[in-house]
Design a protein around this motif. Structure first.
Motif, mmCIF file in Angstrom:
data_model
loop_
_atom_site.group_PDB
_atom_site.id
_atom_site.type_symbol
_atom_site.label_atom_id
_atom_site.label_comp_id
_atom_site.label_asym_id
_atom_site.label_seq_id
_atom_site.Cartn_x
_atom_site.Cartn_y
_atom_site.Cartn_z
ATOM 1 N N ARG A 279 0.822 -1.219 0.000
ATOM 2 C CA ARG A 279 0.000 0.000 0.000
ATOM 3 C C ARG A 279 0.854 1.266 0.000
ATOM 4 N N ASP A 280 1.925 1.262 0.789
ATOM 5 C CA ASP A 280 2.736 2.474 0.969
ATOM 6 C C ASP A 280 4.098 2.339 0.298
ATOM 7 N N HIS A 281 4.166 1.573 -0.773
ATOM 8 C CA HIS A 281 5.437 1.295 -1.433
ATOM 9 C C HIS A 281 6.182 2.581 -1.803
ATOM 10 N N ASP A 282 5.489 3.507 -2.462
ATOM 11 C CA ASP A 282 6.144 4.732 -2.930
ATOM 12 C C ASP A 282 6.633 5.585 -1.766
ATOM 13 N N LYS A 283 5.828 5.688 -0.705
ATOM 14 C CA LYS A 283 6.234 6.472 0.457
ATOM 15 C C LYS A 283 7.467 5.872 1.133
ATOM 16 N N ILE A 284 7.502 4.552 1.239
ATOM 17 C CA ILE A 284 8.634 3.883 1.893
ATOM 18 C C ILE A 284 9.921 4.107 1.102
ATOM 19 N N ILE A 285 9.847 3.940 -0.240
ATOM 20 C CA ILE A 285 11.027 4.147 -1.078
ATOM 21 C C ILE A 285 11.495 5.598 -0.988
ATOM 22 N N SER A 286 10.550 6.546 -1.018
ATOM 23 C CA SER A 286 10.920 7.961 -0.919
ATOM 24 C C SER A 286 11.591 8.271 0.411
ATOM 25 N N MET B 174 13.256 6.143 2.308
ATOM 26 C CA MET B 174 14.595 5.535 2.299
ATOM 27 C C MET B 174 15.566 6.382 1.497
ATOM 28 N N ARG B 175 15.126 6.876 0.347
ATOM 29 C CA ARG B 175 15.988 7.723 -0.473
ATOM 30 C C ARG B 175 16.362 9.010 0.264
ATOM 31 N N HIS B 176 15.405 9.569 0.997
ATOM 32 C CA HIS B 176 15.644 10.833 1.705
ATOM 33 C C HIS B 176 16.654 10.651 2.835
ATOM 34 N N ILE B 177 16.577 9.497 3.522
ATOM 35 C CA ILE B 177 17.437 9.270 4.684
ATOM 36 C C ILE B 177 18.855 8.880 4.272
ATOM 37 N N LEU B 178 18.989 8.081 3.192
ATOM 38 C CA LEU B 178 20.322 7.629 2.782
ATOM 39 C C LEU B 178 21.182 8.810 2.333
ATOM 40 N N PRO B 179 22.381 8.965 2.884
ATOM 41 C CA PRO B 179 23.264 10.087 2.508
ATOM 42 C C PRO B 179 24.040 9.791 1.222
ATOM 43 N N LEU B 180 23.318 9.380 0.175
ATOM 44 C CA LEU B 180 23.944 9.031 -1.094
ATOM 45 C C LEU B 180 23.306 9.831 -2.221
ATOM 46 N N SER B 181 23.999 9.908 -3.346
ATOM 47 C CA SER B 181 23.414 10.565 -4.511
ATOM 48 C C SER B 181 22.298 9.700 -5.085
ATOM 49 N N ARG B 182 21.488 10.285 -5.953
ATOM 50 C CA ARG B 182 20.369 9.549 -6.531
ATOM 51 C C ARG B 182 20.856 8.332 -7.330
ATOM 52 N N SER B 183 21.932 8.502 -8.094
ATOM 53 C CA SER B 183 22.445 7.381 -8.888
ATOM 54 C C SER B 183 22.963 6.261 -7.987
ATOM 55 N N GLN B 184 23.613 6.623 -6.879
ATOM 56 C CA GLN B 184 24.101 5.618 -5.937
ATOM 57 C C GLN B 184 22.937 4.900 -5.253
ATOM 58 N N GLU B 185 21.894 5.652 -4.903
ATOM 59 C CA GLU B 185 20.697 5.037 -4.301
ATOM 60 C C GLU B 185 20.047 4.067 -5.285
ATOM 61 N N ASP B 186 19.949 4.493 -6.556
ATOM 62 C CA ASP B 186 19.359 3.618 -7.574
ATOM 63 C C ASP B 186 20.156 2.323 -7.708
ATOM 64 N N LYS B 187 21.484 2.458 -7.719
ATOM 65 C CA LYS B 187 22.348 1.280 -7.854
ATOM 66 C C LYS B 187 22.154 0.331 -6.672
ATOM 67 N N LEU C 247 19.545 0.137 -4.414
ATOM 68 C CA LEU C 247 18.194 -0.426 -4.340
ATOM 69 C C LEU C 247 17.938 -1.428 -5.459
ATOM 70 N N ASN C 248 18.420 -1.123 -6.652
ATOM 71 C CA ASN C 248 18.220 -2.036 -7.782
ATOM 72 C C ASN C 248 18.944 -3.355 -7.561
ATOM 73 N N GLU C 249 20.173 -3.276 -6.998
ATOM 74 C CA GLU C 249 20.931 -4.506 -6.763
ATOM 75 C C GLU C 249 20.273 -5.357 -5.684
ATOM 76 N N VAL C 250 19.790 -4.716 -4.603
ATOM 77 C CA VAL C 250 19.092 -5.462 -3.545
ATOM 78 C C VAL C 250 17.856 -6.142 -4.110
#
Length: 361
Positions: free
Chosen positions: A182-189, A191-204, A206-209
């Motif tokens: 239900r809250d998939h988009d909110k959870i991903i957002s 996680m992205r906000h909290i992680l101190p990484l660039s967007r490309s690093q976050e994508d890499k 999350l995609n690998e996991v």
């Protein structure tokens, strides 16, 4: 030009308090971590179905998540109930047949077989063991078979208890899965906000996991199902209870190195000794050529989502995960390895100038 953040003593206090409270939260949810992780992984597998249902009911997020959980329940629980009932029935019949065979001279017939007599003679002559007496072994086997009837009652109670625990864990997992879908988009957002990484690093990361989690489930569990089906069919043709031994083969496939051989080698030897040479040869060829090839071909194919890991790393991630975490470690191990590799790649990118300078120095 990005503005540098000045780190103060107050920031360190905040970080320390955050880590302490996060650890306390982990202790609270530790008994339920496996259910939460499985809910996360199943949410990745179920998401295409969830998106299709959501496209039909775009304004009803709660209903869509509930329907997705219902679909998963029908996919997993209903078939498992039928399989479990059949396994109990076949297992009971098999144990009764073994008891009858042992108590009516079957073990004596085995020890009277020329191959067994010759084998025991070689062992007693050349190997530095105490002399093996067939009568003592037959007596011990008979005692075990006699006690087996009473032991199976306790074993059935244990199975019932394990089934109850499984249902409780499953419904807890469904509860978590409902909110993850239900809250998939909110959870991903978040996680992205909290992680101190660039967007490309976050994508890499999350995609690998996501890739590794999917491939670990597909590689381990679908291979076990395929080997169980193929092995059970071969055992059924050879005269054994197919569903019972197929299920045992499915569980045995999770054991590294040995795998399904733990089941079919004793079965083949039994058929040879009892005179069913044709079926013994059939089971041997079937198990090596068909059941074994499934593990050698299907598992690497399904786990190719772990693109950064070679076969050796995948092997040790599975072996170490199984040793540390049990069966769920078949998922945890590859994920831990994959996250570590992604972090190493990020480290290499961030410090590429320094590393190049060190290489040239």
């Amino acid at each position: 030009m990005t503005e540098k953040v000045k780190i103060t003593s107050g920031h360190w206090v905040l970080v320390a308090a955050l880590l302490a409270s996060a650890f306390a939260c982990f202790l609270l949810i530790e008994p339920y971590v496996n259910s939460i992780v499985m809910a996360f992984i199943l949410s990745l597998l179920m998401f295409p179905i969830h998106e299709w249902i959501e496209s039909k009911l775009p304004q009803h997020k709660n209903l869509v998540s509930f329907l997705s959980c219902v679909v998963l329940t029908f996919i997993i629980v209903i078939p498992l109930l039928f399989v479990f009932a059949a396994i109990v029935q076949q297992g009971t019949v098999f144990s009764q047949n073994v008891y009858y065979w042992v108590t009516h001279g079957g073990i004596q017939e085995v020890f009277a077989h020329p191959w067994v007599v010759k084998g025991l003679s070689v062992v007693n002559t050349y190997l530095p063991f105490e002399e093996i007496q067939p009568q003592e072994i037959a007596q011990r086997v008979a005692q075990f078979a006699t006690a087996f009837g009473s032991n199976i009652v306790g074993f059935s109670a244990k199975i019932l208890g394990d089934a109850t625990n499984f249902l409780m864990s499953f419904f807890l997992m469904l509860f978590v899965l409902f909110f993850l879908l239900r809250d998939h988009d909110k959870i991903i957002s978040a996680m992205r906000h909290i992680l101190p990484l660039s967007r490309s690093q976050e994508d890499k990361l999350l995609n690998e996991v996501e890739k590794v989690a999917k491939s670990a489930v597909m590689g381990s569990f679908l291979t076990a199902i395929a080997q169980g089906l193929a092995g059970g069919f071969g055992m059924w043709l050879a005269g054994f209870p197919g569903l019972f031994w197929g299920t045992m083969m499915g569980f045995a496939s999770f054991i590294p190195v040995v795998g399904t051989a733990l089941i079919w080698i004793p079965a083949t030897i039994y058929l040879f000794i009892t005179g069913d040479t044709t079926w013994a040869i059939f089971l041997l060829v079937w198990s090596v050529a068909i059941v074994g090839s499934i593990d050698n071909l299907l598992r690497p194919l399904l786990m190719q989502g772990s693109a950064g890991m070679n076969t050796l790393m995948i092997f040790f991630s599975l072996l170490g995960g199984l040793h540390l975490f049990g069966l769920i470690g078949l998922i945890y191990g590859p994920i831990i390895f994959a996250v570590t590799m992604v972090l190493f790649n990020i480290y290499e990118e961030e410090f590429s100038d320094f590393l190049s300078k060190q290489d040239n120095s």
